[in-house]
Write an enzyme that holds these catalytic residues in place. Structure first.
Site, mmCIF file in Angstrom:
data_model
loop_
_atom_site.group_PDB
_atom_site.id
_atom_site.type_symbol
_atom_site.label_atom_id
_atom_site.label_comp_id
_atom_site.label_asym_id
_atom_site.label_seq_id
_atom_site.Cartn_x
_atom_site.Cartn_y
_atom_site.Cartn_z
ATOM 1 N N THR A 221 0.814 -1.220 0.000
ATOM 2 C CA THR A 221 0.000 0.000 0.000
ATOM 3 C C THR A 221 0.847 1.269 0.000
ATOM 4 O OG1 THR A 221 -0.108 0.162 2.412
ATOM 5 C CG2 THR A 221 -1.756 -1.231 1.310
ATOM 6 N N ASP B 283 17.695 4.257 0.629
ATOM 7 C CA ASP B 283 17.061 4.013 1.922
ATOM 8 C C ASP B 283 17.995 4.461 3.038
ATOM 9 O OD1 ASP B 283 16.409 2.475 4.434
ATOM 10 O OD2 ASP B 283 14.788 1.704 3.171
#
Length: 210
Positions: A109, A201
């Site tokens: 999501t 990241d």
């Protein structure tokens, strides 16, 4: 830029962020630079803190000194990447208390999921500095600030090293009272909601994980 949003524009910041971006920069140097930039952000974000005058005697003469007189400070990193900025902010405000809010991004999501929250008992009485190196979609920052406001916090600032316009816009819409200070505004988000050009990241690069 929009009200309550400060983007730093300094050659030293640009130099250090370029090193952070480099895929060949190792974790040790990455952590060190994150700490340095966090210190600068902490200074820039708190120019409006209240001061109280008092008398100081130097070796030469008496003069007027100043001390912070407003609310006490609290530092709340968004786990886990926010941990990399804690030591830098503590260099500026060593007496601040530290809370933690844990978030991860659901890979399907792309929405933030909270898994941990531990805050100082008097958090609502403090000026809170939320820290997270990357302000991408803004979801994690908005959720963390929702959490803090639910605890009674009404003075909140956010420090990030790199931000996307989408993240700033989302946070401004959800929390227009929150002061945002970032070191670098990037182009935007890619299809995976990563900041472009970004630096990858931040958590993985801080801690050497994949």
């Amino acid at each position: 830029m929009q009200e309550h949003v400060k983007i730093l524009d300094h050659p030293v910041i640009k130099h250090k962020i370029s090193i952070l971006r480099d895929i060949n920069t190792g974790s040790n140097e990455f952590r060190s630079i994150i700490k340095e930039i966090a210190m600068i952000l902490a200074y820039e974000a708190t120019k409006d803190l209240e001061l109280e005058e008092y008398e100081v005697e130097t070796p030469i003469a008496k003069t007027t000194g100043y001390k912070l007189s407003g609310k006490k400070l609290g530092i709340v990193p968004i786990l886990r990447a926010g941990l990399g900025m804690v030591d830098g902010v503590l260099e500026v405000f060593p007496a601040a208390k530290i809370g933690h809010i844990g978030m991860y991004r659901d890979e399907e999501t792309l929405m933030p999921v909270e898994y941990y929250s531990k805050l100082p008992l008097d958090v609502e009485k403090r000026d809170i500095i939320v820290i997270d190196p990357m302000l991408a979609t803004g979801g994690s920052a908005c959720d963390a600030i929702d959490n803090l406001k639910a605890k009674g916090c009404n003075s909140i600032r956010l420090l990030s090293i790199i931000a996307a316009p989408e993240g700033i816009e989302k946070l401004r819409e959800a929390h227009p009272d929150v002061e945002i200070t970032v070191a670098q505004l990037d182009e935007g988000l890619n299809e995976n909601s990563y900041i472009v050009p970004g630096l990858g990241d931040a958590g993985d690069r801080l801690f050497g994980t994949k």
